[in-house]
Design a protein around this motif. Structure first.
Motif, PDB file in Angstrom:
ATOM      1  N   PHE A 178     -20.391 -15.362  -7.218  1.00  9.27           N
ATOM      2  CA  PHE A 178     -20.559 -16.819  -7.253  1.00  9.27           C
ATOM      3  C   PHE A 178     -20.502 -17.319  -8.688  1.00  9.27           C
ATOM      4  O   PHE A 178     -20.983 -16.641  -9.612  1.00  9.27           O
ATOM      5  CB  PHE A 178     -21.938 -17.218  -6.699  1.00  9.27           C
ATOM      6  N   LEU A 179     -19.941 -18.502  -8.853  1.00  7.63           N
ATOM      7  CA  LEU A 179     -20.035 -19.190 -10.139  1.00  7.63           C
ATOM      8  C   LEU A 179     -20.842 -20.457  -9.857  1.00  7.63           C
ATOM      9  O   LEU A 179     -20.466 -21.268  -9.011  1.00  7.63           O
ATOM     10  CB  LEU A 179     -18.636 -19.530 -10.662  1.00  7.63           C
ATOM     11  N   ILE A 180     -21.989 -20.574 -10.530  1.00  6.11           N
ATOM     12  CA  ILE A 180     -22.908 -21.670 -10.215  1.00  6.11           C
ATOM     13  C   ILE A 180     -23.050 -22.587 -11.427  1.00  6.11           C
ATOM     14  O   ILE A 180     -23.243 -22.112 -12.564  1.00  6.11           O
ATOM     15  CB  ILE A 180     -24.301 -21.117  -9.825  1.00  6.11           C
ATOM     16  N   LYS A 181     -22.924 -23.875 -11.191  1.00  9.84           N
ATOM     17  CA  LYS A 181     -23.147 -24.823 -12.299  1.00  9.84           C
ATOM     18  C   LYS A 181     -23.981 -25.982 -11.799  1.00  9.84           C
ATOM     19  O   LYS A 181     -23.700 -26.522 -10.728  1.00  9.84           O
ATOM     20  CB  LYS A 181     -21.808 -25.321 -12.850  1.00  9.84           C
ATOM     21  N   ASN A 182     -25.017 -26.334 -12.533  1.00  6.80           N
ATOM     22  CA  ASN A 182     -25.928 -27.429 -12.181  1.00  6.80           C
ATOM     23  C   ASN A 182     -26.464 -27.276 -10.756  1.00  6.80           C
ATOM     24  O   ASN A 182     -26.498 -28.238  -9.992  1.00  6.80           O
ATOM     25  CB  ASN A 182     -25.227 -28.784 -12.340  1.00  6.80           C
ATOM     26  N   GLY A 183     -26.807 -26.065 -10.397  1.00  6.43           N
ATOM     27  CA  GLY A 183     -27.384 -25.844  -9.075  1.00  6.43           C
ATOM     28  C   GLY A 183     -26.377 -25.917  -7.941  1.00  6.43           C
ATOM     29  O   GLY A 183     -26.750 -25.987  -6.780  1.00  6.43           O
ATOM     30  N   LYS A 184     -25.099 -25.908  -8.252  1.00  7.30           N
ATOM     31  CA  LYS A 184     -24.061 -25.961  -7.217  1.00  7.30           C
ATOM     32  C   LYS A 184     -23.125 -24.762  -7.373  1.00  7.30           C
ATOM     33  O   LYS A 184     -22.739 -24.425  -8.507  1.00  7.30           O
ATOM     34  CB  LYS A 184     -23.243 -27.253  -7.368  1.00  7.30           C
ATOM     35  N   VAL A 228     -23.268 -20.148 -14.478  1.00  6.96           N
ATOM     36  CA  VAL A 228     -24.007 -18.918 -14.203  1.00  6.96           C
ATOM     37  C   VAL A 228     -23.193 -18.047 -13.243  1.00  6.96           C
ATOM     38  O   VAL A 228     -22.643 -18.544 -12.258  1.00  6.96           O
ATOM     39  CB  VAL A 228     -25.384 -19.247 -13.572  1.00  6.96           C
ATOM     40  N   VAL A 229     -23.137 -16.744 -13.547  1.00  5.21           N
ATOM     41  CA  VAL A 229     -22.440 -15.808 -12.664  1.00  5.21           C
ATOM     42  C   VAL A 229     -23.490 -15.069 -11.834  1.00  5.21           C
ATOM     43  O   VAL A 229     -24.485 -14.602 -12.383  1.00  5.21           O
ATOM     44  CB  VAL A 229     -21.616 -14.790 -13.472  1.00  5.21           C
ATOM     45  N   ALA A 230     -23.273 -14.998 -10.529  1.00  8.10           N
ATOM     46  CA  ALA A 230     -24.165 -14.204  -9.665  1.00  8.10           C
ATOM     47  C   ALA A 230     -23.310 -13.321  -8.769  1.00  8.10           C
ATOM     48  O   ALA A 230     -22.275 -13.774  -8.267  1.00  8.10           O
ATOM     49  CB  ALA A 230     -25.050 -15.110  -8.832  1.00  8.10           C
ATOM     50  N   HIS A 249     -33.621 -11.038  -3.282  1.00  9.24           N
ATOM     51  CA  HIS A 249     -34.285 -10.420  -2.143  1.00  9.24           C
ATOM     52  C   HIS A 249     -35.076 -11.409  -1.299  1.00  9.24           C
ATOM     53  O   HIS A 249     -35.162 -11.271  -0.089  1.00  9.24           O
ATOM     54  CB  HIS A 249     -35.200  -9.288  -2.630  1.00  9.24           C
ATOM     55  N   ASP A 250     -35.659 -12.442  -1.948  1.00 10.62           N
ATOM     56  CA  ASP A 250     -36.431 -13.408  -1.173  1.00 10.62           C
ATOM     57  C   ASP A 250     -35.526 -14.186  -0.225  1.00 10.62           C
ATOM     58  O   ASP A 250     -35.940 -14.570   0.865  1.00 10.62           O
ATOM     59  CB  ASP A 250     -37.157 -14.377  -2.113  1.00 10.62           C
ATOM     60  N   ALA A 251     -34.304 -14.398  -0.666  1.00  6.68           N
ATOM     61  CA  ALA A 251     -33.351 -15.168   0.144  1.00  6.68           C
ATOM     62  C   ALA A 251     -32.982 -14.428   1.423  1.00  6.68           C
ATOM     63  O   ALA A 251     -32.537 -15.032   2.388  1.00  6.68           O
ATOM     64  CB  ALA A 251     -32.108 -15.466  -0.669  1.00  6.68           C
ATOM     65  N   LEU A 291     -31.318 -23.814  -9.702  1.00 12.24           N
ATOM     66  CA  LEU A 291     -30.621 -22.521  -9.580  1.00 12.24           C
ATOM     67  C   LEU A 291     -31.222 -21.733  -8.416  1.00 12.24           C
ATOM     68  O   LEU A 291     -30.501 -21.131  -7.615  1.00 12.24           O
ATOM     69  CB  LEU A 291     -30.745 -21.731 -10.886  1.00 12.24           C
ATOM     70  N   LEU A 292     -32.551 -21.784  -8.322  1.00 14.34           N
ATOM     71  CA  LEU A 292     -33.226 -21.065  -7.239  1.00 14.34           C
ATOM     72  C   LEU A 292     -32.770 -21.592  -5.877  1.00 14.34           C
ATOM     73  O   LEU A 292     -32.537 -20.829  -4.939  1.00 14.34           O
ATOM     74  CB  LEU A 292     -34.745 -21.221  -7.384  1.00 14.34           C
ATOM     75  N   LYS A 293     -32.601 -22.892  -5.800  1.00 13.98           N
ATOM     76  CA  LYS A 293     -32.159 -23.505  -4.550  1.00 13.98           C
ATOM     77  C   LYS A 293     -30.761 -22.992  -4.183  1.00 13.98           C
ATOM     78  O   LYS A 293     -30.507 -22.615  -3.031  1.00 13.98           O
ATOM     79  CB  LYS A 293     -32.134 -25.029  -4.727  1.00 13.98           C
ATOM     80  N   ALA A 294     -29.903 -22.941  -5.195  1.00 17.61           N
ATOM     81  CA  ALA A 294     -28.539 -22.436  -4.948  1.00 17.61           C
ATOM     82  C   ALA A 294     -28.588 -20.978  -4.515  1.00 17.61           C
ATOM     83  O   ALA A 294     -27.833 -20.541  -3.639  1.00 17.61           O
ATOM     84  CB  ALA A 294     -27.696 -22.578  -6.205  1.00 17.61           C
ATOM     85  N   MET A 295     -29.506 -20.210  -5.123  1.00 20.17           N
ATOM     86  CA  MET A 295     -29.635 -18.797  -4.767  1.00 20.17           C
ATOM     87  C   MET A 295     -30.095 -18.643  -3.323  1.00 20.17           C
ATOM     88  O   MET A 295     -29.558 -17.831  -2.566  1.00 20.17           O
ATOM     89  CB  MET A 295     -30.620 -18.094  -5.715  1.00 20.17           C
ATOM     90  N   MET A 296     -31.101 -19.423  -2.954  1.00 13.86           N
ATOM     91  CA  MET A 296     -31.616 -19.329  -1.588  1.00 13.86           C
ATOM     92  C   MET A 296     -30.544 -19.718  -0.573  1.00 13.86           C
ATOM     93  O   MET A 296     -30.386 -19.095   0.468  1.00 13.86           O
ATOM     94  CB  MET A 296     -32.855 -20.218  -1.410  1.00 13.86           C
ATOM     95  N   GLU A 297     -29.800 -20.755  -0.904  1.00 10.08           N
ATOM     96  CA  GLU A 297     -28.771 -21.229   0.028  1.00 10.08           C
ATOM     97  C   GLU A 297     -27.642 -20.222   0.213  1.00 10.08           C
ATOM     98  O   GLU A 297     -26.994 -20.194   1.256  1.00 10.08           O
ATOM     99  CB  GLU A 297     -28.187 -22.559  -0.471  1.00 10.08           C
TER     100      GLU A 297
END
Lengths: 303, 250
Positions: free
Chosen positions: B191-197, B58-60, B121-123, B110-116
């Motif tokens: 960010f490049l995110i895979k499996n929540g990391k 996932v790209v963020a 906006h919630d983060a 994924l949400l956990k990775a986003m928050m971290e």
């Protein structure tokens, strides 16, 4: 055409500012008032931060003051001595005003206090002017006797530091013109109004100056007090937007010319009634914002 | 002998890192590293291009403006008038904040990775130091108000920006910058995110600044306030004089 204001740091259609300047210039041309009481609230309605609106308005007061005072000066209708004493008071008033301005900004109540000051000032002046205008319109005989100056109250004549002002044929304590100047300086630096509509009656009734000299002298004083307030705002709070000032003034220059032509068609009492209604209109608009349930309960302040 | 050991140790430690950086599994580039705010500035956009090798990752992307302390006031009725009554302070809030994410279905990991990583906006409120002595429910009202104010200003978008894939790997994203956007240093985190990391993180900088006449006025006002004021006064005096001399002619 959108224009980005460098100090207000926002984009605004240049035509609106130009029209606003022109409208206020027109009003000042027709009625012979500075028009600051209209510009500052209108700028705030347009979304310009109050600090920038007040800080920048001083420049327009200088421009309209100079254009007005030249005529009086040529005819010798300026008492420079009283004007200078008022100016000293005005400088003190500006300093106190700037400190007050910084304080209300600090406690986060600037919008409220500026609105309240405007409502009180515009409301009382508007009502007085309306009554006086309507009264004169319906009674064709002008009540001349009422316009004679009042005798200086005993308290005023007992004040120390008396000085002779030969041009106005007055022997009065410097604290009186100084005090009037102080109020004007305070108004310029906190509200961006010259306060001509307050100064003129004060100079006639409290000081007892010859009415012929009053307009020119009050303008003379307002120019320098505004210049001082502009310097203070620019150095202390960095809230003078030169680009905004240029567009306001250039609109005002054109508006004033048209206004002077139009003023020949509007007679004294009727003009005062129209002006009074205008003043009360701005006042009630501000009051509505303060007293009605606001559509948005939150305000964001970024530091 | 000792030096040799240290060198070997260094090689063992650093070689894998170098190798992973060289895999080029993720790359992002901004089209321009500055936005010029001119007299006629009426908004602009930040254009990004990127490439990811793993099409399941996932790209963020997060674009954030300069951070400032923000106070949100809540009006309340005092003697019939509506005045600023209660407030909450938010320290070091970005003055512009938008993000893009390539995944629509956001699961727990994924949400956990986003928050971290402060994505979304919630983060923002998770890491931001908001004023104490307020209950969670109370502070939520102010957080929502802050978001709404920024939505209205156009510096926060209610929805994430879309990441457009040109093929499986190559993508682009465009972030609008409204005229109300503050000037200053912007940060772009990809960010490049895979499996929540988060497996890759790239940071870029971008400058939004006034140029030309505006920059000149802004800098003069900041650095030479007194002379700046004198110029304002001179302009006003001159135009006032001009008006009066025009008026005399007829």
């Amino acid at each position: 055409m959108q224009i980005y204001l460098p100090i207000a740091e926002m984009s605004i259609p240049v035509e609106t500012i130009f029209l606003l300047g022109g409208f206020v210039g027109f009003i000042s041309g027709v009625f012979g008032v500075g028009g600051g009481f209209l510009t500052t609230p209108l700028l705030i309605f347009m979304g310009i931060p109050s600090a920038v609106a007040v800080g920048t308005q001083g420049s327009q007061l200088i421009a309209s003051g100079v254009s007005g005072v030249m005529g009086y000066w040529r005819r010798g209708h300026v008492d420079f001595m009283i004007g200078t004493v008022m100016l000293v008071g005005g400088i003190f008033g500006s300093i106190i005003g700037i400190i007050f301005f910084q304080f209300i900004k600090y406690i986060g109540q600037m919008d409220l206090i500026i609105s309240l000051l405007y409502i009180v000032l515009l409301g009382s002046i508007g009502v007085m002017m309306l009554f006086e205008g309507v009264f004169t319109m319906f009674r064709k005989k002008t009540m001349r006797s009422e316009f004679n100056r009042l005798k200086s109250p005993s308290l005023i004549s007992r004040l120390p530091y008396k000085m002779r002002f030969p041009r106005s044929k007055l022997y009065i304590s410097v604290l009186v013109p100084g005090g009037i100047g102080f109020v004007s300086g305070f108004l310029v630096s906190t509200m961006g109004v010259g306060g001509g509509f307050l100064l003129v009656p004060a100079m006639i009734y409290i000081l007892g100056m010859p009415p012929l000299l009053v307009a020119g002298t009050s303008l003379f004083q307002i120019i320098f007090t505004s210049a001082f307030a502009t310097i203070m705002h620019a150095t202390v709070s960095n809230s003078v937007d030169i680009l905004l000032a240029v567009f306001l003034i250039s609109g005002g220059v054109i508006g004033a010319q048209v206004g002077v032509l139009a003023s020949k068609k509007v007679t004294g009492a009727r003009a005062r009634v129209i002006l009074a209604l205008l003043v009360l209109g701005v006042c009630s608009q501000l009051a509505i914002q303060l007293f009605l349930h606001p559509s948005d309960l939150f305000v964001m302040v970024i530091k | 002998m000792n030096i040799f050991k240290v060198l070997v140790a260094c090689l063992i430690i650093f070689v894998p890192f170098n190798a992973s950086a060289k895999t080029d599994s993720f790359a992002v580039s901004i089209a321009s590293d500055h936005i010029d705010v001119t007299v006629g500035f009426n908004g602009s956009s930040i254009e990004l291009f990127g490439d990811r090798r793993d099409k399941n990752a996932v790209v963020a992307i997060v674009v954030e403006g300069p951070k400032k302390n923000v106070t949100i006031w809540q009006k309340a009725r005092v003697m019939g008038t509506w005045v600023n009554r209660h407030y909450a302070k938010f320290k070091r809030m970005p003055t512009y904040y938008n993000y893009a994410i390539s995944e629509e279905n956001i699961d727990k990991s994924l949400l956990k990775a986003m928050m971290e990583n402060a994505i979304g906006h919630d983060a923002l409120f998770d890491r931001v130091n908001s004023s104490k002595n307020k209950k969670r429910a109370d502070i939520k009202i102010f957080q929502d108000a802050l978001l709404k104010k920024n939505y209205d200003l156009g510096v926060f978008f209610e929805k994430p920006v879309e990441i457009k894939f040109i093929n499986n790997n190559f993508f682009r994203a465009s972030f609008d910058v409204p005229p109300s956007a503050p000037t200053g240093e912007y940060k772009i985190h990809s960010f490049l995110i895979k499996n929540g990391k988060v497996i890759e993180h790239i940071t870029d900088g971008l400058k939004v600044e006034q140029v030309g006449l505006n920059a000149f006025i802004y800098k003069s006002a900041q650095n030479y306030g007194f002379i700046y004021a004198l110029v304002c006064i001179f302009i006003a005096l001159f135009s006032g004089w001009l008006v009066s001399s025009l008026r005399v002619k007829p």
